[in-house]
Design a protein around this motif. Structure first.
Motif, short mmCIF file in Angstrom:
data_model
loop_
_atom_site.label_atom_id
_atom_site.label_comp_id
_atom_site.label_asym_id
_atom_site.label_seq_id
_atom_site.Cartn_x
_atom_site.Cartn_y
_atom_site.Cartn_z
N SER A 258 0.80 -1.23 0.00
CA SER A 258 0.00 0.00 0.00
C SER A 258 0.83 1.28 0.00
CB SER A 258 -1.00 0.01 1.16
OG SER A 258 -0.37 0.13 2.41
N ASN A 259 1.94 1.31 0.76
CA ASN A 259 2.73 2.55 0.72
C ASN A 259 3.39 2.70 -0.64
OD1 ASN A 259 5.96 2.54 1.14
ND2 ASN A 259 5.15 0.67 2.05
N ALA A 260 3.78 1.56 -1.25
CA ALA A 260 4.38 1.61 -2.58
C ALA A 260 3.36 2.05 -3.62
CB ALA A 260 4.97 0.24 -2.95
N ALA A 325 7.71 -7.63 10.79
CA ALA A 325 6.37 -8.24 10.82
C ALA A 325 5.46 -7.66 9.74
CB ALA A 325 5.75 -8.04 12.20
N GLY A 326 5.65 -6.40 9.38
CA GLY A 326 4.78 -5.76 8.40
C GLY A 326 5.03 -6.23 6.97
N LEU A 327 6.16 -6.89 6.72
CA LEU A 327 6.45 -7.41 5.38
C LEU A 327 6.29 -8.93 5.33
CD1 LEU A 327 9.67 -5.38 4.37
CD2 LEU A 327 7.27 -4.75 4.07
N SER A 399 8.10 5.06 5.01
CA SER A 399 6.72 4.68 5.33
C SER A 399 6.36 4.74 6.80
CB SER A 399 6.44 3.27 4.79
OG SER A 399 7.38 2.33 5.29
N GLY A 400 7.35 4.58 7.71
CA GLY A 400 6.98 4.63 9.12
C GLY A 400 8.17 4.77 10.05
N ARG A 401 7.87 5.17 11.29
CA ARG A 401 8.94 5.35 12.26
C ARG A 401 9.18 4.05 13.02
NH1 ARG A 401 5.04 8.93 15.93
NH2 ARG A 401 4.42 7.33 17.41
C1 LIG Z 1 2.42 -1.97 7.31
C2 LIG Z 1 3.68 -1.29 6.93
C3 LIG Z 1 4.36 -1.59 5.72
C4 LIG Z 1 3.93 -2.68 4.79
O1 LIG Z 1 2.67 -2.55 4.25
P1 LIG Z 1 2.41 -2.00 2.78
O2 LIG Z 1 0.97 -2.24 2.56
O3 LIG Z 1 3.27 -2.81 1.85
O4 LIG Z 1 2.78 -0.57 2.76
C5 LIG Z 1 5.48 -0.84 5.40
N1 LIG Z 1 5.95 0.11 6.23
C6 LIG Z 1 5.34 0.41 7.40
C7 LIG Z 1 5.92 1.46 8.27
C8 LIG Z 1 4.20 -0.29 7.79
O5 LIG Z 1 3.61 0.02 8.96
#
Ligand SMILES: *Cc1c(COP(=O)(O)O)cnc(C)c1O
Length: 422
Positions: A258-260, A325-327, A399-401
């Motif tokens: 989603s961030n991509a 964990a998010g990937l 995408s995130g901290r």
């Molecule tokens: C959830 C998350 C991702 C991975 O999810 P995408 O849908 O691929 O973006 C990437 N970076 C961060 C900081 C996340 O919280």
């Protein structure tokens, strides 16, 4: 006489059946078809309603803190030049820029989507939302949107992820959400998603399911992409204002994607801008050691849509690994599969070790601690920037901290030092 079908446009909506080229679709049990059809028509109405976008834009401004900053990472760019100076090149190296989604409220891009979908839930008159979460970032963003709009919120989370991300479990509880720990399978994101879909089948009349990435059955991949596209739209305007032209390349990490998708989509019709997605390479390319379906998978159906998936020859979902964990997910959004096969976006991967190095380097060089997910994009930017010339610009979606990851990163770095002391 037959005429060749028109070549699908690369930056477009899916077909009414939810197809991006051959990918996507709506592979769901009959009980969900009515809900997805309702969501599609509510979204079509919202999308054509200026008031919907005005409400969302206001909220993104005063609540999320948008627009997020565009930051030139000059120290990191200099480190990249020194570390990886290309042989015999002009010893240049592009300037690396960050789109600072880490500065958005709750610390990642996820909130752009949960606020948009919570507004849709309100339009449908649904008073309860459910969500799945891996690292807990989407769960926190959903719990936050629910608190803001006064909705009830239940979040499904694998028990293993809940253990690894205890802080986010506490955050969700503080925000008034209920966290349901899932004990099935590998007790991670895939299992949490299955549980959330089962809940939705029984609760769809009064419940909206906020999917956290550009995955799942139509219309979710389109809706999430549209809400996240604010990242790319702002980036484009900021580049034009700051340096008078677009970046030469854009890099983002890809879990569900989603961030991509959010940063790529507004650049799809600008062919001079290279777009590169970075998957989780884990410990290496052997089965079970990574979470990189676009690099190592094959087309299959997972969670309601056709896309590249990591699977065995019988079509069973394969085990995955990533330090992040998010990937750590065996599938990816169908639009990425479409972009991959079309050649418009290229996809690569970064190992756990490379991501950890980038995590630490970014913290020390710029004073920014990224999420471990994000560190994958940064690691690839460090490889790519030195191959570019000095007057070029490389945009990374930050995408995130990394507050949620500092303990896990410290543990992994310590284990690595003990394996190979220097
Ligand atoms: C959830 C998350 C991702 C991975 O999810 P995408 O849908 O691929 O973006 C990437 N970076 C961060 C900081 C996340 O919280």
């Amino acid at each position: 006489m037959t005429t060749a079908p028109a070549k699908p446009r690369l930056a477009d909506n899916p077909t009414p059946q939810g197809r991006f080229g051959a990918f996507g679709g709506m592979y769901v049990p009959e009980t969900l078809v009515a809900a997805l059809t309702q969501l599609t028509s509510v979204y079509d109405q919202a999308r054509a309603d200026q008031k919907f976008w005005d409400d969302l834009r206001d909220l993104l401004r005063v609540y999320v803190g948008r627009p997020t900053a565009l930051y030139p990472a000059r120290q990191l760019s200099e480190r990249a030049r020194r570390l990886f100076r290309p042989q015999g090149g002009d010893a240049g190296g592009a300037t690396i820029w960050f789109k600072r989604e880490d500065l958005a409220h709750t610390g990642a891009h996820k909130i752009n989507n949960t606020l948009g979908q919570a507004l849709l839930a309100k339009r449908m008159g649904k008073k309860r939302i459910i969500a799945e979460t891996g690292a807990g970032q989407h769960g926190v963003a959903s719990a936050t949107a629910a608190a803001h709009f006064g909705l009830k919120c239940d979040v499904y989370m694998g028990a293993e992820d809940a253990r690894r991300q205890r802080l986010n479990v506490t955050r969700m509880t503080m925000l008034g959400a209920r966290v349901i720990e899932v004990q099935d399978g590998s007790k991670t994101l895939k299992d949490a998603t299955n549980a959330a879909m089962r809940d939705w089948m029984a609760s769809v009349e009064h419940t909206h399911y906020i999917i956290g990435s550009v995955v799942g059955p139509h219309p979710f991949p389109m809706i999430v992409r549209d809400f996240q596209s604010i990242i790319g739209i702002e980036s484009k305007a900021q580049f034009l204002r700051t340096i008078g032209k677009l970046p030469d390349a854009v890099v983002a990490c890809v879990g569900g994607g989603s961030n991509a998708a959010g940063i790529f989509f507004p650049f799809i019709d600008d062919p001079a801008v290279r777009l590169i997605g970075v998957e989780a390479g884990g410990h290496g390319s052997a089965p079970g050691q990574h979470a990189a379906p676009l690099s190592h998978g094959s087309p299959g159906v997972l969670h309601g849509s056709l896309s590249y998936v990591l699977q065995d020859p019988a079509g069973q979902t394969a085990p995955v690994h990533s330090c992040s964990a998010g990937l750590d997910y065996p599938g990816v959004g169908p639009e990425h599969s479409f972009w991959k096969d079309s050649g418009r976006v290229s996809y690569t991967s970064v190992t756990d070790d490379e991501a950890l190095d980038a995590f630490l380097l970014l913290a020390r060089a710029e004073g920014i601690i990224p999420a471990l997910e994000t560190a994958h994009a940064v690691a690839h930017a460090l490889r790519l920037a030195p191959t570019m010339s000095k007057d070029q610009h490389l945009l990374v979606n930050l995408s995130g901290r990394g507050d949620k990851d500092v303990e896990e990163a410290a543990r992994l770095l310590k284990a690595r030092d003990e394996r190979s002391p220097t």
